[in-house]
Scaffold this motif. Structure first.
Motif, mmCIF file in Angstrom:
data_model
loop_
_atom_site.group_PDB
_atom_site.id
_atom_site.type_symbol
_atom_site.label_atom_id
_atom_site.label_comp_id
_atom_site.label_asym_id
_atom_site.label_seq_id
_atom_site.Cartn_x
_atom_site.Cartn_y
_atom_site.Cartn_z
ATOM 1 N N ALA A 59 0.987 -1.124 0.080
ATOM 2 C CA ALA A 59 -0.034 -0.185 -0.033
ATOM 3 C C ALA A 59 0.865 1.193 0.090
ATOM 4 O O ALA A 59 0.762 2.207 -0.620
ATOM 5 N N TRP A 60 1.814 1.184 1.097
ATOM 6 C CA TRP A 60 2.731 2.703 0.956
ATOM 7 C C TRP A 60 3.453 2.776 -0.386
ATOM 8 O O TRP A 60 3.629 3.812 -0.860
ATOM 9 N N ARG A 61 4.111 1.741 -0.991
ATOM 10 C CA ARG A 61 4.792 1.891 -2.181
ATOM 11 C C ARG A 61 3.664 2.213 -3.297
ATOM 12 O O ARG A 61 4.068 2.768 -4.201
ATOM 13 N N GLY A 62 2.544 1.880 -3.161
ATOM 14 C CA GLY A 62 1.506 2.124 -4.080
ATOM 15 C C GLY A 62 0.936 3.732 -3.956
ATOM 16 O O GLY A 62 -0.115 4.211 -4.711
ATOM 17 N N GLY A 63 1.333 4.355 -2.960
ATOM 18 C CA GLY A 63 0.810 5.773 -2.460
ATOM 19 C C GLY A 63 -0.185 5.732 -1.800
ATOM 20 O O GLY A 63 -0.689 6.977 -1.415
ATOM 21 N N SER A 64 -0.813 4.582 -1.158
ATOM 22 C CA SER A 64 -1.862 4.714 -0.102
ATOM 23 C C SER A 64 -1.571 4.989 1.155
ATOM 24 O O SER A 64 -0.330 4.482 1.747
ATOM 25 N N ARG A 65 -2.368 5.450 2.055
ATOM 26 C CA ARG A 65 -1.999 5.584 3.424
ATOM 27 C C ARG A 65 -2.766 4.199 3.759
ATOM 28 O O ARG A 65 -3.686 3.686 3.401
ATOM 29 N N ILE A 66 -2.284 3.883 5.039
ATOM 30 C CA ILE A 66 -2.789 2.513 5.683
ATOM 31 C C ILE A 66 -3.002 2.772 6.894
ATOM 32 O O ILE A 66 -2.390 3.541 7.685
ATOM 33 N N GLY A 67 -4.013 2.036 7.485
ATOM 34 C CA GLY A 67 -4.431 2.140 9.049
ATOM 35 C C GLY A 67 -4.335 3.422 9.584
ATOM 36 O O GLY A 67 -4.966 4.503 9.127
ATOM 37 N N GLU A 68 -4.245 3.244 11.115
ATOM 38 C CA GLU A 68 -4.309 4.269 12.034
ATOM 39 C C GLU A 68 -3.177 4.564 12.434
ATOM 40 O O GLU A 68 -2.470 3.780 13.210
ATOM 41 N N LEU A 69 -2.482 5.737 12.461
ATOM 42 C CA LEU A 69 -1.365 6.138 13.172
ATOM 43 C C LEU A 69 -1.522 6.236 14.513
ATOM 44 O O LEU A 69 -2.389 6.912 15.029
ATOM 45 N N VAL A 70 -0.605 5.520 15.348
ATOM 46 C CA VAL A 70 -0.812 5.608 16.876
ATOM 47 C C VAL A 70 0.287 6.771 17.241
ATOM 48 O O VAL A 70 1.350 6.668 17.108
ATOM 49 N N PRO A 71 -0.431 7.543 18.168
ATOM 50 C CA PRO A 71 0.244 8.765 18.624
ATOM 51 C C PRO A 71 1.293 8.119 19.497
ATOM 52 O O PRO A 71 0.811 7.509 20.484
ATOM 53 N N GLY A 72 2.626 8.504 19.703
ATOM 54 C CA GLY A 72 3.779 8.347 20.478
ATOM 55 C C GLY A 72 4.317 9.576 21.247
ATOM 56 O O GLY A 72 3.342 10.454 21.418
ATOM 57 N N ARG A 73 5.206 9.438 21.920
ATOM 58 C CA ARG A 73 5.820 10.316 22.615
ATOM 59 C C ARG A 73 6.327 11.419 21.617
ATOM 60 O O ARG A 73 6.589 11.331 20.465
ATOM 61 N N LYS A 74 6.193 12.800 21.915
ATOM 62 C CA LYS A 74 6.382 13.807 21.207
ATOM 63 C C LYS A 74 7.831 14.299 21.355
ATOM 64 O O LYS A 74 8.229 14.156 22.498
ATOM 65 N N PRO A 75 8.539 14.912 20.401
ATOM 66 C CA PRO A 75 9.876 15.309 20.775
ATOM 67 C C PRO A 75 9.948 16.214 21.788
ATOM 68 O O PRO A 75 9.024 17.083 21.784
ATOM 69 N N ARG A 76 10.791 16.284 22.678
ATOM 70 C CA ARG A 76 11.078 17.057 23.600
ATOM 71 C C ARG A 76 11.467 18.723 23.100
ATOM 72 O O ARG A 76 12.275 18.713 22.057
ATOM 73 N N ARG A 77 10.779 19.597 23.600
ATOM 74 C CA ARG A 77 11.171 21.175 22.878
ATOM 75 C C ARG A 77 11.939 21.594 24.327
ATOM 76 O O ARG A 77 11.572 21.441 25.437
ATOM 77 N N ARG A 78 13.007 22.505 23.709
ATOM 78 C CA ARG A 78 13.666 23.305 24.699
ATOM 79 C C ARG A 78 12.620 24.442 25.188
ATOM 80 O O ARG A 78 11.899 24.960 24.405
#
Length: 181
Positions: free
Chosen positions: A156-175
């Motif tokens: 799917a990715w190689r064909g340009g499609s989105r797949i599934g549901e992105l699961v939110p993870g840790r956000k990068p730390r900001r200074r």
């Protein structure tokens, strides 16, 4: 202006972990199947079956595998659904796994939940066609299902499609504003 065309559906690689090593995980109540792909994201291959025991040992093992390869960019976790699209009773466990993986891996390795309907059926059929007897399939079926889930996602990715549901993870730390060098 950037002259390099973006691949449709992959704006800034936001929706695809390719290129990079992507992992497939088939979460079960007794066993967890693990697969991975080559760094180009072409072919999914089985890695191992992890026994689910007491505590977090299986989750820790999968985290260790993903962290071990510095080229890891993504993990797809199969989300069990019924044929009518409703989530199965095992879906809560898959969601728990995906949430823990995303939190532990941080922003560099993204985690998706993907519909895994029929992955075990397809894996079993493939094993039967390869001459693996039903009795022998038990130890390998979870890995084969993880391969099916991952390969579907890669295609799917190689064909340009989105797949599934992105699961939110840790956000990068900001200074903090006052702490910049």
């Amino acid at each position: 202006m950037n002259s390099a065309p973006e691949h449709p559906g992959h704006a800034g690689q936001e929706h695809s972990p390719l290129p990079g090593v992507v992992w497939g995980v088939d979460v079960g109540l007794a066993r967890v199947g693990v697969a991975r792909c080559d760094p180009q994201g072409v072919l999914a291959t089985p890695v191992e079956t992890v026994s689910v025991g007491e505590g977090q040992a299986a989750l820790d093992r999968v985290l260790g595998l993903v962290r071990e390869d510095e080229r890891s960019t993504g993990v797809v976790v199969g989300l069990p659904r019924h044929l009518d699209g409703h989530e199965s009773t095992s879906a809560a466990e898959a969601r728990r796994w995906a949430k823990h993986l995303a939190a532990a891996l941080g922003p560099a390795v993204r985690v998706w939940l993907v519909d895994e309907r029929m992955s075990t059926v397809a894996a079993s059929r493939g094993m039967r066609q390869a001459g693996v007897r039903a009795k022998e399939q038990r130890d390998r079926i979870d890995q084969a299902a993880a391969v099916e889930i991952l390969q579907m996602s890669l295609d799917a990715w190689r064909g340009g499609s989105r797949i599934g549901e992105l699961v939110p993870g840790r956000k990068p730390r900001r200074r903090a504003a006052g702490n910049t060098p």
